[in-house]
Design a protein around this motif. Structure first.
Motif, mmCIF file in Angstrom:
data_model
loop_
_atom_site.group_PDB
_atom_site.id
_atom_site.type_symbol
_atom_site.label_atom_id
_atom_site.label_comp_id
_atom_site.label_asym_id
_atom_site.label_seq_id
_atom_site.Cartn_x
_atom_site.Cartn_y
_atom_site.Cartn_z
ATOM 1 N N LEU A 13 -8.761 26.703 21.455
ATOM 2 C CA LEU A 13 -7.597 26.021 22.018
ATOM 3 C C LEU A 13 -7.488 26.280 23.523
ATOM 4 O O LEU A 13 -7.096 25.388 24.281
ATOM 5 N N LEU A 14 -7.844 27.478 23.956
ATOM 6 C CA LEU A 14 -7.836 27.773 25.389
ATOM 7 C C LEU A 14 -8.861 26.916 26.123
ATOM 8 O O LEU A 14 -8.607 26.449 27.245
ATOM 9 N N THR A 15 -10.018 26.686 25.508
ATOM 10 C CA THR A 15 -11.032 25.815 26.112
ATOM 11 C C THR A 15 -10.474 24.416 26.320
ATOM 12 O O THR A 15 -10.676 23.798 27.379
ATOM 13 N N ILE A 16 -9.784 23.894 25.318
ATOM 14 C CA ILE A 16 -9.185 22.559 25.446
ATOM 15 C C ILE A 16 -8.146 22.552 26.561
ATOM 16 O O ILE A 16 -8.129 21.652 27.419
ATOM 17 N N ARG A 17 -7.280 23.543 26.564
ATOM 18 C CA ARG A 17 -6.192 23.587 27.535
ATOM 19 C C ARG A 17 -6.721 23.653 28.965
ATOM 20 O O ARG A 17 -6.278 22.902 29.840
ATOM 21 N N ALA A 45 -2.111 23.507 23.952
ATOM 22 C CA ALA A 45 -3.337 22.739 24.191
ATOM 23 C C ALA A 45 -3.037 21.241 24.210
ATOM 24 O O ALA A 45 -3.516 20.506 25.101
ATOM 25 N N LEU A 46 -2.266 20.766 23.249
ATOM 26 C CA LEU A 46 -1.945 19.343 23.191
ATOM 27 C C LEU A 46 -1.057 18.927 24.361
ATOM 28 O O LEU A 46 -1.192 17.802 24.877
ATOM 29 N N GLY A 54 -4.825 12.522 28.779
ATOM 30 C CA GLY A 54 -5.918 12.424 27.827
ATOM 31 C C GLY A 54 -5.448 12.106 26.422
ATOM 32 O O GLY A 54 -4.263 11.831 26.182
ATOM 33 N N ARG A 55 -6.392 12.139 25.512
ATOM 34 C CA ARG A 55 -6.110 11.885 24.097
ATOM 35 C C ARG A 55 -6.755 12.980 23.256
ATOM 36 O O ARG A 55 -7.702 13.641 23.683
ATOM 37 N N ALA A 56 -6.240 13.148 22.046
ATOM 38 C CA ALA A 56 -6.796 14.124 21.115
ATOM 39 C C ALA A 56 -6.558 13.649 19.698
ATOM 40 O O ALA A 56 -5.666 12.838 19.431
ATOM 41 N N SER A 83 4.732 12.175 19.679
ATOM 42 C CA SER A 83 4.736 10.780 19.285
ATOM 43 C C SER A 83 4.533 9.886 20.510
ATOM 44 O O SER A 83 5.221 10.026 21.525
ATOM 45 N N GLY A 84 3.551 8.987 20.423
ATOM 46 C CA GLY A 84 3.282 8.070 21.521
ATOM 47 C C GLY A 84 2.590 8.694 22.716
ATOM 48 O O GLY A 84 2.500 8.077 23.769
ATOM 49 N N ALA A 85 2.069 9.915 22.552
ATOM 50 C CA ALA A 85 1.477 10.640 23.686
ATOM 51 C C ALA A 85 -0.046 10.642 23.660
ATOM 52 O O ALA A 85 -0.670 11.438 24.352
ATOM 53 N N GLY A 86 -0.657 9.795 22.854
ATOM 54 C CA GLY A 86 -2.109 9.765 22.781
ATOM 55 C C GLY A 86 -2.698 10.806 21.861
ATOM 56 O O GLY A 86 -3.904 11.034 21.873
ATOM 57 N N ILE A 87 -1.851 11.455 21.067
ATOM 58 C CA ILE A 87 -2.297 12.457 20.101
ATOM 59 C C ILE A 87 -2.329 11.788 18.735
ATOM 60 O O ILE A 87 -1.275 11.425 18.195
ATOM 61 N N MET A 88 -3.525 11.597 18.184
ATOM 62 C CA MET A 88 -3.693 10.819 16.958
ATOM 63 C C MET A 88 -3.812 11.721 15.736
ATOM 64 O O MET A 88 -4.594 12.678 15.745
#
Length: 311
Positions: A13-17, A45-46, A54-56, A83-88
Motif C-alpha cells: 500500500l505504501l508503494t501505491i501511495r 493509498a486510495l 488516477g484510478r484503481a 464513490s465517483g472517484a475512479g476507484i472501481m
C-alpha cells in the motif's frame, strides 16, 4: 494498460501511495486485494490515487487475509469514501465462488463500474445467464493459468486484461543471478487483451509473513532490448546464506552486488528513482529494513515499465 496486482499489505500500500502520481501519469491502474481488516492504509493509498487523478481497482470480496468473501466492510468504505472517484469495485471469482455469491456481490455494485477478476471460477455460462446483461459492458481481468481461453470467450468487450505471475517464488538462497520474468508487456495484444498485469516482484503466492532471512535478495527487473524487449529479473543475493543472523549485513552484501552491476558498461537496469535510493543506501551504508527494500523493488518495477512504455 498496465495493472500491477497488489495484496494490501503495509509496504504494498505504501508503494501505491508514494507512486500514485506516476501511476496516474502513466495510465497504470493498480489492482488491490485488501488483506488486513484495518483499512486505514488502504484508505490512504486510495486517497493518494484519487488526489493524483488516477484510478484503481479494489477487490470487495477478498480471498486472502482477514476480510472474508461475504463481509461488506470494503464495499461500504468504497461507497462512502470513494464513490465517483475512479476507484472501481472488483468481484474476485475463485474456484470455490458460487454463482449465487457472485450475483449477490454484483448486485451490491450494479450501478458502478464493476470489474470481474477471473481466478479459477468455471461456471461462466451460468453466471452470464443469471446476470442477464451484456458482458461487453463489464471490465474483465483474467489471471493467467486460472482462466483458460475457452472460458475467456464468454467475456468479451473493450476492457480485457491478462495478469501473469512472472515471479517464481523460491527460498532466497535458491535464486539464480538472472532469469526470465515476462514478455506480456509486448505480447498482450496477441492474446486479445487491451491490457496486462503482473504480481510485481512479490508473486501471486500469499503469506502473512516471511520466515527468517538466511539469505537476503534484492530483486530488480529490466528490459532486454537485445531479445525482443523481453523482461528479465536480476536477483542480487547476499554471500552469507547459512544462518538467519545479521540481515542488515546481508542486505549490504546484496546491495554491493547491485552497485557492481550498475557500474558495468551497458548495464540494462534503468536508472529509476528506486535505483537512486538504493545508491543512497549504499553510500550511507544503511539498512532500511527488508520491507522497505521490497517496496523499492516494486517501485523500480513500476518505474521500469513506465519508462519502457513511454519510450
Amino acid at each position: 494498460m498496465y495493472h500491477p496486482f497488489f495484496r494490501g499489505k503495509q509496504y504494498e500500500l505504501l508503494t501505491i501511495r508514494e507512486n500514485a502520481p506516476l501511476l496516474a501519469r502513466s495510465n497504470f491502474i493498480p489492482i488491490i486485494e485488501p488483506v488486513k481488516e484495518a483499512v486505514g492504509g488502504l484508505d490512504r493509498a486510495l486517497s493518494a490515487v484519487r488526489d493524483a487523478g488516477g484510478r484503481a481497482i479494489v477487490i470487495v470480496n477478498p480471498h486472502h487475509g482477514e476480510h472474508g468473501p461475504e463481509r461488506l466492510g470494503i464495499s461500504t468504505m468504497l461507497r462512502e469514501r470513494f464513490s465517483g472517484a475512479g476507484i472501481m469495485p472488483a468481484i474476485l471469482l475463485k474456484e470455490d465462488t458460487t454463482v449465487d455469491q457472485a450475483v449477490r456481490c454484483f448486485n451490491r455494485h450494479a450501478h458502478e463500474d464493476v470489474v470481474f477478476i477471473h481466478g479459477g471460477f468455471t461456471q461462466a455460462a451460468a453466471l452470464t445467464a443469471r446476470l442477464s446483461l451484456d458482458m461487453a459492458l463489464i471490465r474483465h481481468v483474467f489471471v493467467d493459468g486460472k482462466a483458460p481461453r475457452l472460458y475467456r470467450r464468454h467475456f468479451t468487450g473493450p476492457f480485457r486484461v491478462l495478469v501473469r505471475d512472472g515471479f517464481e517464488k523460491r527460498k532466497n538462497s535458491a535464486y539464480p543471478a538472472i532469469e526470465a520474468f515476462s514478455d506480456l508487456h509486448v505480447t498482450y495484444p496477441d492474446e486479445g487483451m487491451t491490457g496486462f498485469g503482473d504480481f510485481l516482484t512479490v508473486g501471486d503466492e500469499f503469506s502473512e509473513s516471511g520466515g527468517p532471512a538466511y539469505a537476503v535478495v534484492i530483486h530488480l527487473t529490466f528490459i532486454n532490448s537485445l531479445e525482443d524487449d523481453t523482461m528479465l529479473i536480476h536477483h542480487f543475493l547476499s554471500h552469507r546464506r547459512d544462518t538467519p543472523t545479521d540481515p542488515a549485513g546481508k542486505f549490504l552484501e546484496a546491495l554491493g552486488l547491485l552497485m557492481e552491476a550498475l557500474r558495468q558498461p551497458g548495464c540494462p537496469i534503468y536508472e529509476t528513482g528506486a535505483v537512486m535510493e538504493f545508491r543512497d543506501l549504499h553510500m550511507r551504508n544503511h539498512f532500511p529494513g527488508l520491507g522497505y527494500a521490497k517496496k523499492l523493488s516494486m517501485q523500480h518495477h513500476i518505474e521500469t515499465l513506465a519508462q519502457y512504455l513511454r519510450a
